[in-house]
Design a protein around this motif. Structure first.
Motif, short mmCIF file in Angstrom:
data_model
loop_
_atom_site.label_atom_id
_atom_site.label_comp_id
_atom_site.label_asym_id
_atom_site.label_seq_id
_atom_site.Cartn_x
_atom_site.Cartn_y
_atom_site.Cartn_z
N MET A 104 15.89 54.12 82.80
CA MET A 104 15.84 53.30 81.60
C MET A 104 17.01 52.31 81.57
SD MET A 104 15.77 54.49 77.59
CE MET A 104 14.25 55.44 77.85
N LYS A 105 18.19 52.82 81.87
CA LYS A 105 19.37 51.96 81.89
C LYS A 105 19.23 50.89 82.96
CE LYS A 105 23.17 53.53 83.69
NZ LYS A 105 24.43 54.31 83.89
N GLU A 106 18.79 51.28 84.16
CA GLU A 106 18.65 50.32 85.24
C GLU A 106 17.61 49.25 84.91
OE1 GLU A 106 20.42 50.01 88.20
OE2 GLU A 106 21.71 51.33 87.03
N ALA A 107 16.52 49.66 84.28
CA ALA A 107 15.48 48.69 83.92
C ALA A 107 16.03 47.65 82.95
CB ALA A 107 14.29 49.42 83.29
N ILE A 108 16.83 48.10 81.98
CA ILE A 108 17.40 47.17 81.01
C ILE A 108 18.39 46.22 81.67
CG2 ILE A 108 18.96 47.03 79.01
CD1 ILE A 108 17.56 49.52 77.93
N VAL A 109 19.26 46.76 82.51
CA VAL A 109 20.25 45.91 83.20
C VAL A 109 19.56 44.87 84.07
CG1 VAL A 109 22.10 45.90 84.92
CG2 VAL A 109 22.08 47.65 83.14
N LEU A 110 18.50 45.29 84.78
CA LEU A 110 17.77 44.35 85.63
C LEU A 110 17.03 43.31 84.79
CD1 LEU A 110 16.41 46.85 88.31
CD2 LEU A 110 18.19 45.12 88.62
N LYS A 111 16.54 43.69 83.62
CA LYS A 111 15.89 42.73 82.72
C LYS A 111 16.91 41.71 82.23
CE LYS A 111 11.97 41.73 80.52
NZ LYS A 111 12.28 40.53 79.75
N TRP A 112 18.13 42.19 81.94
CA TRP A 112 19.20 41.26 81.56
C TRP A 112 19.52 40.29 82.70
CZ3 TRP A 112 22.22 45.80 79.05
CH2 TRP A 112 21.92 45.84 77.68
N ASP A 113 19.27 40.76 83.93
CA ASP A 113 19.48 39.89 85.10
C ASP A 113 18.29 38.97 85.32
OD1 ASP A 113 22.04 40.57 85.92
OD2 ASP A 113 21.35 42.34 87.00
N GLN A 114 17.33 39.01 84.38
CA GLN A 114 16.18 38.11 84.38
C GLN A 114 15.17 38.40 85.49
OE1 GLN A 114 17.75 34.08 84.20
NE2 GLN A 114 18.34 34.33 82.07
#
Length: 204
Positions: A138-148
């Motif tokens: 979940m955390k990785e998905a959010i961080v990667l989404k922030w990375d566009q």
């Protein structure tokens, strides 16, 4: 104070009109310790605090020809420091600490309302704390989404199905919004709205 203000003005005049390095050194000696202490309190890292204050004084010297000799020198220097701290939190923090996805609107607002810096940092801490509590994917998905990255790209990178990524982003967004609304206590109305709106974009 009546004696200090003319002293500040004399230093500014000497720097602006004569490129006086001795006057610059006097200002440096007068303000370095307090500026460093203020930066350290916000950044929690001695080297980063030192680098920011050094950069501040370099910029101060480079812009000496534009100085207003009648200005409030302490307020000017602390104003410079506030903006540098804001820029640091938006540009230089390592992921996942850098919450870049929501930083643009927040950065723009705080640039025009530097008195809101403490509120901004508080909200960022809330988001970081909640992020660290999340399951790894979940955390990785959010961080990667922030990375566009796209949903498909995130799924491939994490070796998950696209639906699982979507579910993680939806639940993660809810957790972040809930943390903001519950622990923000409504104290930072404008900043809080910006943060909640930006976090909600995770699911789009």
């Amino acid at each position: 104070m009546a004696q200090i203000i003319p002293l500040y003005k004399n230093w500014l005049v000497a720097i602006k009109e004569s490129d006086s390095r001795s006057a610059f050194s006097a200002i440096y000696a007068q303000f370095w310790k307090d500026l460093f202490g203020h930066a350290l309190k916000r950044l929690k890292d001695e080297q980063q605090a030192e680098d920011i204050v050094q950069e501040l004084f370099v910029q101060f010297w480079e812009q000496r020809q534009k100085l207003d000799i009648d200005m409030n020198l302490p307020a000017y220097l602390y104003g410079m420091l506030k903006f540098k701290i804001i820029d640091f939190f938006n540009s230089n923090k390592v992921k996942p600490q850098l919450l870049a996805y929501w930083a643009e609107d927040m950065h723009h607002y705080v640039q025009h309302h530097p008195e809101e810096l403490d509120a901004y940092l508080h909200l960022e801490e809330l988001l970081e704390e909640e992020l660290q509590k999340m399951p790894h994917n979940m955390k990785e998905a959010i961080v990667l989404k922030w990375d566009q990255l796209s949903i498909r790209e995130i799924a491939e990178k994490l070796n998950l199905s696209e639906q699982t990524v979507k579910n993680n982003l939806t639940e993660g967004s809810k957790r972040l919004q809930r943390s903001l609304l519950q622990r923000g206590n409504g104290r930072y109305s404008v900043l809080l709205c910006l943060a909640v709106q930006s976090v909600a974009l995770l699911t789009r």
